[in-house]
Scaffold this active site. Structure first.
Site, PDB file in Angstrom:
ATOM      1  N   LYS A 110      -6.380   7.263   8.332  1.00 54.92           N
ATOM      2  CA  LYS A 110      -7.081   8.258   7.650  1.00 54.92           C
ATOM      3  C   LYS A 110      -7.923   9.428   8.665  1.00 54.92           C
ATOM      4  O   LYS A 110      -7.750  10.489   8.749  1.00 54.92           O
ATOM      5  CB  LYS A 110      -8.026   8.087   6.424  1.00 54.92           C
ATOM      6  CG  LYS A 110      -7.140   7.682   5.255  1.00 54.92           C
ATOM      7  CD  LYS A 110      -7.917   6.972   3.893  1.00 54.92           C
ATOM      8  CE  LYS A 110      -6.920   6.398   3.111  1.00 54.92           C
ATOM      9  NZ  LYS A 110      -7.490   5.683   1.826  1.00 54.92           N
ATOM     10  N   GLN A 166     -13.423   3.767   0.260  1.00 54.37           N
ATOM     11  CA  GLN A 166     -12.307   2.964   0.492  1.00 54.37           C
ATOM     12  C   GLN A 166     -12.386   1.616  -0.282  1.00 54.37           C
ATOM     13  O   GLN A 166     -13.252   0.818  -0.493  1.00 54.37           O
ATOM     14  CB  GLN A 166     -12.256   2.630   1.909  1.00 54.37           C
ATOM     15  CG  GLN A 166     -10.994   1.572   2.073  1.00 54.37           C
ATOM     16  CD  GLN A 166      -9.531   2.400   2.106  1.00 54.37           C
ATOM     17  OE1 GLN A 166      -9.412   3.509   2.374  1.00 54.37           O
ATOM     18  NE2 GLN A 166      -8.714   1.883   1.452  1.00 54.37           N
ATOM     19  N   ASP A 187     -10.385  11.845  -3.681  1.00 55.22           N
ATOM     20  CA  ASP A 187      -9.167  10.784  -4.092  1.00 55.22           C
ATOM     21  C   ASP A 187      -8.929  11.146  -5.733  1.00 55.22           C
ATOM     22  O   ASP A 187      -8.072  10.400  -6.045  1.00 55.22           O
ATOM     23  CB  ASP A 187     -10.063   9.533  -4.087  1.00 55.22           C
ATOM     24  CG  ASP A 187      -9.488   8.675  -3.041  1.00 55.22           C
ATOM     25  OD1 ASP A 187      -8.022   9.055  -2.500  1.00 55.22           O
ATOM     26  OD2 ASP A 187     -10.029   7.461  -2.788  1.00 55.22           O
TER      27      ASP A 187
END
Ligand code: NAP
Length: 291
Positions: free
Chosen positions: A51, A95, A118
């Site tokens: 990422k 994460q 997200d």
């Protein structure tokens, strides 16, 4: 059989996004993504690295917030609160998975919805369920972008999604059922009996289970579209790292029957990263408009 190359489509998306980042920078706004990582799980480290690398290629600035595995709920929550307040940060990502002492839902729901790249907060999920999404979770968004890119037939067809996680299966099933996609959708999970009876009737099977090669050749009908979301590490002493990556679909058995299928690696994975970048650019644009 069409091999759906997420690697290729993600490259095209990146090209488009790079131009959008340049345009934002010219207006004095540097899209910025904050990534929180707790602990040193090797899969998580590798996802975060890809990422951050993608962001760097696109000119998106990153803030990498790393905590030891023993970090407390309060420490991570305080970090989220600080990032929520930071005007120069446009997107926040935590994460997963988090260590057991930290409640992941409490952390995710603490993210400011305008920075929820997200797409996992209640606000984002609610907007998605109502058919007016702001941030679509990156993996379902990437899958739909792949299907769109290859112009695969979905409208009016039967789709079976295996796995009901908030991050993949559930939002994918909702999106496929909506007016943009018009599929007839069944969402299956570990308590679904006779799963193969349903998958054999499906024009599209999406597997997000987390079990290597879960979907076998006899579970899929001829001409199906198969989307393999799984990223599983299978021990393989012959490989330098001691493992190989394997999807949730038994590719060798299933692929010959398919109209189209995503490989692992190189299918859904790169699309997920590309859609995170797209959501970050979108977040920057939204916040610029509100400033
Ligand atoms: P998850 O939260 O563990 O969910 C797995 C789902 O599979 C659950 O809904 C579970 O059912 C269901 N399931 C488990 N065993 C089953 C069985 N025997 N029959 C039918 N359903 C079963 O996993 P996730 O986060 O969605 O991830 C799934 C996979 O995708 C993993 O391999 C993960 O690494 C991968 N992934 C890849 C990407 C990418 O970018 N490519 C992104 C995210 C995840 P219950 O709800 O009943 O437990």
């Amino acid at each position: 059989m069409i091999r759906l190359s997420g690697t290729e489509v993600a490259k095209k998306l990146e090209f488009r996004l790079r131009e959008q980042v340049v345009a934002l920078r010219e207006r004095g706004c540097v899209p910025t993504l904050a990534v929180i990582l707790v602990g040193d799980d090797s899969s998580s480290l590798s996802y975060v690295r890809s990422k951050l690398n993608s962001a760097e290629r696109l000119g998106i600035r990153t803030r990498n917030l790393e905590f030891p595995a023993a970090a407390t709920q309060g420490e991570v929550a305080a970090c989220v609160a600080e990032l929520n307040r930071a005007a120069e940060v446009h997107g926040i990502l935590c994460q997963m998975p988090l260590p057991p002492q930290i409640d992941p839902d409490a952390i995710v729901q603490g993210i400011e919805p305008l920075k929820d790249v997200d797409g996992l907060t209640a606000a984002s999920m609610g907007q998605l369920a109502l058919g007016n999404p702001r941030f679509v979770p990156c993996t379902p968004a990437g899958i739909l972008e792949l299907l769109r890119h290859y112009e695969l037939p979905v409208a009016g067809r039967v789709a079976v999604v295996i796995g009901r996680s908030n991050i993949v299966g559930r939002p994918l099933s909702i999106l496929l059922s909506q007016r943009d996609w018009n599929a007839t959708v069944m969402l299956c999970h570990s308590k679904s009996p006779h799963l193969a009876e349903w998958t054999r009737q499906a024009d599209l099977v999406a597997a997000a289970v987390g079990i290597p090669e879960f979907v076998k050749g006899d579970m899929v009908r001829e001409g199906a579209i198969v989307v393999d979301v799984g990223i599983n590490r299978v021990p393989d002493p012959a490989r330098p790292k001691g493992y190989r990556l394997c999807g949730d679909v038994a590719y060798e058995e299933v692929a010959p029957k398919c109209l189209a299928i995503t490989p692992v690696p190189g299918g859904v994975g790169p699309m997920t990263v590309a859609m995170l970048m797209e959501n970050t650019v979108k977040a920057a644009r939204l916040q610029l408009a509100l400033a």
